[in-house]
Design a protein around this motif. Sequence first.
Motif, PDB file in Angstrom:
ATOM      1  N   GLY A 148       0.786  -1.229   0.000  1.00  9.21           N
ATOM      2  CA  GLY A 148       0.000   0.000   0.000  1.00  9.21           C
ATOM      3  C   GLY A 148       0.811   1.269   0.000  1.00  9.21           C
ATOM      4  O   GLY A 148       0.245   2.367   0.067  1.00  9.21           O
ATOM      5  N   THR A 149       2.143   1.151  -0.109  1.00  4.10           N
ATOM      6  CA  THR A 149       2.982   2.344  -0.130  1.00  4.10           C
ATOM      7  C   THR A 149       3.488   2.612  -1.545  1.00  4.10           C
ATOM      8  O   THR A 149       3.410   1.758  -2.425  1.00  4.10           O
ATOM      9  N   GLU A 150       4.056   3.793  -1.737  1.00  2.85           N
ATOM     10  CA  GLU A 150       4.555   4.178  -3.056  1.00  2.85           C
ATOM     11  C   GLU A 150       5.844   3.461  -3.419  1.00  2.85           C
ATOM     12  O   GLU A 150       6.316   3.568  -4.555  1.00  2.85           O
ATOM     13  N   LEU A 151       6.436   2.752  -2.480  1.00  7.00           N
ATOM     14  CA  LEU A 151       7.684   2.042  -2.778  1.00  7.00           C
ATOM     15  C   LEU A 151       7.458   0.651  -3.367  1.00  7.00           C
ATOM     16  O   LEU A 151       8.373   0.085  -3.954  1.00  7.00           O
ATOM     17  N   LEU A 152       6.258   0.102  -3.219  1.00 10.39           N
ATOM     18  CA  LEU A 152       6.027  -1.266  -3.692  1.00 10.39           C
ATOM     19  C   LEU A 152       6.230  -1.376  -5.201  1.00 10.39           C
ATOM     20  O   LEU A 152       6.853  -2.330  -5.681  1.00 10.39           O
ATOM     21  N   LYS A 153       5.728  -0.416  -5.952  1.00  9.99           N
ATOM     22  CA  LYS A 153       5.875  -0.469  -7.413  1.00  9.99           C
ATOM     23  C   LYS A 153       7.331  -0.372  -7.856  1.00  9.99           C
ATOM     24  O   LYS A 153       7.784  -1.216  -8.657  1.00  9.99           O
TER      25      LYS A 153
END
Length: 211
Positions: A148-153
Amino acid sequence: MARTRATDYDDKRRAILDRSAELFAEHGYDRASMSKIAEACGVSKANLYHYYRDKEELLFDMIRFHLEELLEVVEAADRPDLAAGPRLKELVAALLEAYRDADAQHNVQINGLRLLPADRQTELKAMERELVKIFSDAVAGVAPQLKGTELLKPVTMSLFGMINWHYLWFKSTGEVTRADYAELVSQLIVDGTRNLYAEPASASRRITAAE
């Protein structure tokens, strides 16, 4: 009266796709005319048009079949019941194995998709997103703090970077096997995400904090 299809139509079409992929990968899509494709495939130009009306249709099918095969292999290998690390490793190993003997198709997927019309790109990109979603879920399994964070992608796409470009250096006769590389890539993701923070901040701030 409509022309009937030969019983080996699908086999011949697949052979045309495979040989054309090699031609596109070696010489580029723009330089491969239908005449050159027919010559490389060992068929007449008229016979080639029986299977494909133009290069665009051929390119689309080439990438579509490749992505379908990748999805089929990865979906079959996915084991959500496994522990997070082994699950990720199994997925990476399956994708690397699916790339075996498919360097040309993989090259065309990476470099040729953008040459297709927008509507056809949309269809193929949807398939790519399905593939990414499976790996993204697995990455979130080994690094739940990233879900759910912007770092996963970016972490997921970094994983694909290590996998997708291996064909440029990997040698089947080399000291590193596909299984070895699957282990290495998976461990890099597991170890590399361990100290990434999940607080609501920019990616650069989180990475800096982790350092």
